[in-house]
Design an enzyme around this catalytic site. Structure first.
Site, PDB file in Angstrom:
ATOM      1  N   HIS A   1      -9.426  -2.088   9.557  1.00 49.21           N
ATOM      2  CA  HIS A   1      -8.170  -2.021   8.809  1.00 49.21           C
ATOM      3  C   HIS A   1      -7.017  -1.884   9.805  1.00 49.21           C
ATOM      4  O   HIS A   1      -7.106  -1.103  10.758  1.00 49.21           O
ATOM      5  CB  HIS A   1      -8.195  -0.806   7.869  1.00 49.21           C
ATOM      6  CG  HIS A   1      -6.973  -0.715   7.013  1.00 49.21           C
ATOM      7  ND1 HIS A   1      -6.763  -1.538   5.918  1.00 49.21           N
ATOM      8  CD2 HIS A   1      -5.889   0.079   7.097  1.00 49.21           C
ATOM      9  CE1 HIS A   1      -5.596  -1.247   5.372  1.00 49.21           C
ATOM     10  NE2 HIS A   1      -5.054  -0.264   6.073  1.00 49.21           N
TER      11      HIS A   1
ATOM     12  N   ARG B   1     -15.940  -9.893 -11.035  1.00 47.32           N
ATOM     13  CA  ARG B   1     -16.166  -9.333  -9.695  1.00 47.32           C
ATOM     14  C   ARG B   1     -17.614  -8.885  -9.550  1.00 47.32           C
ATOM     15  O   ARG B   1     -18.228  -9.065  -8.492  1.00 47.32           O
ATOM     16  CB  ARG B   1     -15.246  -8.128  -9.465  1.00 47.32           C
ATOM     17  CG  ARG B   1     -13.824  -8.509  -9.110  1.00 47.32           C
ATOM     18  CD  ARG B   1     -12.931  -7.281  -8.973  1.00 47.32           C
ATOM     19  NE  ARG B   1     -13.461  -6.325  -8.007  1.00 47.32           N
ATOM     20  CZ  ARG B   1     -13.257  -5.012  -8.050  1.00 47.32           C
ATOM     21  NH1 ARG B   1     -12.537  -4.482  -9.017  1.00 47.32           N
ATOM     22  NH2 ARG B   1     -13.762  -4.219  -7.129  1.00 47.32           N
TER      23      ARG B   1
ATOM     24  N   LEU C   1     -14.465  -4.824  -2.950  1.00 45.61           N
ATOM     25  CA  LEU C   1     -15.863  -4.868  -3.377  1.00 45.61           C
ATOM     26  C   LEU C   1     -16.142  -3.816  -4.441  1.00 45.61           C
ATOM     27  O   LEU C   1     -15.557  -2.724  -4.430  1.00 45.61           O
ATOM     28  CB  LEU C   1     -16.770  -4.660  -2.164  1.00 45.61           C
ATOM     29  CG  LEU C   1     -16.625  -5.770  -1.099  1.00 45.61           C
ATOM     30  CD1 LEU C   1     -17.178  -5.315   0.234  1.00 45.61           C
ATOM     31  CD2 LEU C   1     -17.305  -7.043  -1.573  1.00 45.61           C
TER      32      LEU C   1
ATOM     33  N   ASP D   1     -10.503   1.874   1.864  1.00 49.34           N
ATOM     34  CA  ASP D   1     -10.000   2.266   3.191  1.00 49.34           C
ATOM     35  C   ASP D   1     -10.116   3.768   3.456  1.00 49.34           C
ATOM     36  O   ASP D   1      -9.245   4.366   4.100  1.00 49.34           O
ATOM     37  CB  ASP D   1      -8.530   1.818   3.374  1.00 49.34           C
ATOM     38  CG  ASP D   1      -8.379   0.310   3.329  1.00 49.34           C
ATOM     39  OD1 ASP D   1      -9.333  -0.398   3.701  1.00 49.34           O
ATOM     40  OD2 ASP D   1      -7.311  -0.171   2.915  1.00 49.34           O
TER      41      ASP D   1
ATOM     42  N   GLN E   1      -6.002  -5.306  19.858  1.00 52.19           N
ATOM     43  CA  GLN E   1      -6.826  -4.089  19.898  1.00 52.19           C
ATOM     44  C   GLN E   1      -8.005  -4.178  18.927  1.00 52.19           C
ATOM     45  O   GLN E   1      -9.107  -3.700  19.232  1.00 52.19           O
ATOM     46  CB  GLN E   1      -5.971  -2.858  19.592  1.00 52.19           C
ATOM     47  CG  GLN E   1      -4.928  -2.560  20.640  1.00 52.19           C
ATOM     48  CD  GLN E   1      -5.530  -2.367  22.017  1.00 52.19           C
ATOM     49  OE1 GLN E   1      -6.445  -1.567  22.195  1.00 52.19           O
ATOM     50  NE2 GLN E   1      -5.039  -3.119  22.999  1.00 52.19           N
ATOM     51  N   GLU E   2      -7.774  -4.785  17.768  1.00 48.41           N
ATOM     52  CA  GLU E   2      -8.879  -4.970  16.817  1.00 48.41           C
ATOM     53  C   GLU E   2     -10.035  -5.707  17.474  1.00 48.41           C
ATOM     54  O   GLU E   2     -11.204  -5.361  17.293  1.00 48.41           O
ATOM     55  CB  GLU E   2      -8.397  -5.755  15.589  1.00 48.41           C
ATOM     56  CG  GLU E   2      -7.446  -5.006  14.686  1.00 48.41           C
ATOM     57  CD  GLU E   2      -7.016  -5.838  13.486  1.00 48.41           C
ATOM     58  OE1 GLU E   2      -7.834  -6.611  12.977  1.00 48.41           O
ATOM     59  OE2 GLU E   2      -5.849  -5.716  13.067  1.00 48.41           O
TER      60      GLU E   2
END
Length: 197
Positions: free
Chosen positions: A117, A69, A101, A153, A181-182
């Site tokens: 989110h 990663r 990340l 988050d 809505q996003e």
């Protein structure tokens, strides 16, 4: 010109909403900002086709090609940094980028790394948010745009939208209503960030 770099893994509907809003609301003229690059960790991400059709540069960086990663995030960070200018560091927008990340990446882009989110954070962090909301019996769900921090988050909230959970909702029907809505709140939150720069 401030570059906006958007990271996707799939269809890129939030990316498309940002691109369309930036065009419709003349972000280049109003904020001196443009969507300059769309990056995906998956070569078959449908969102890449949309970006290319809009004349936006695209890059594919397959996380499976990297030994860790950390190595992937370092390469990703270097690619994004090519779109930084000394006085205008790029805004980095996660739009359905399905990778957690590393802290080093988050720190490198702190204060200019955003995510959306599909829940009313701090409720229902992580995955399967819509089913979990239904199972919990909540009356309202929604979406949250936030700055990304090392804790998943949990960054500062920039914008939220509330959607009622209906008695006959499934995870899919709720997800579809939240997604509409996003598409409204993500561009709005980014515009407010750009106004502040």
């Amino acid at each position: 010109m401030k570059n906006i770099v958007i990271l996707i893994s799939g269809g890129g509907s939030n990316m498309a909403a940002v691109v369309r809003t930036a065009e419709r609301e003349h972000w280049a003229k109003r904020y001196g900002a443009k969507v300059a690059l769309v990056i995906s960790n998956k070569a078959d991400a449908k969102g890449l086709d949309f970006a290319r059709a809009q004349g936006i540069a695209t890059e594919v960086l397959d996380h499976k090609s990297y030994p860790s990663r950390e190595a992937f995030d370092a390469a990703l960070g270097d690619l994004i940094a090519r779109y930084d200018t000394p006085e205008q560091p790029a805004l980095v927008v996660l739009a359905g980028f399905m990778r957690i990340l590393t802290p080093a990446f988050v720190e490198r882009f702190a204060g200019r790394l955003t995510n959306i989110h599909p829940s009313l954070l701090p409720a229902f962090t992580g995955l399967h948010t819509h089913q979990r909301a239904i199972d919990a019996g909540v009356q309202f769900a929604g979406a949250t745009v936030h700055l990304v921090t090392a804790e998943l988050d949990h960054g500062p909230i920039l914008e939220q939208a509330v959607v009622p959970v209906l008695p006959d909702d499934t995870a899919d029907t709720l997800a579809a209503r939240v997604l509409t809505q996003e598409h409204l709140i993500y561009p709005r939150a980014l515009a407010r960030l750009l106004e502040g720069h």
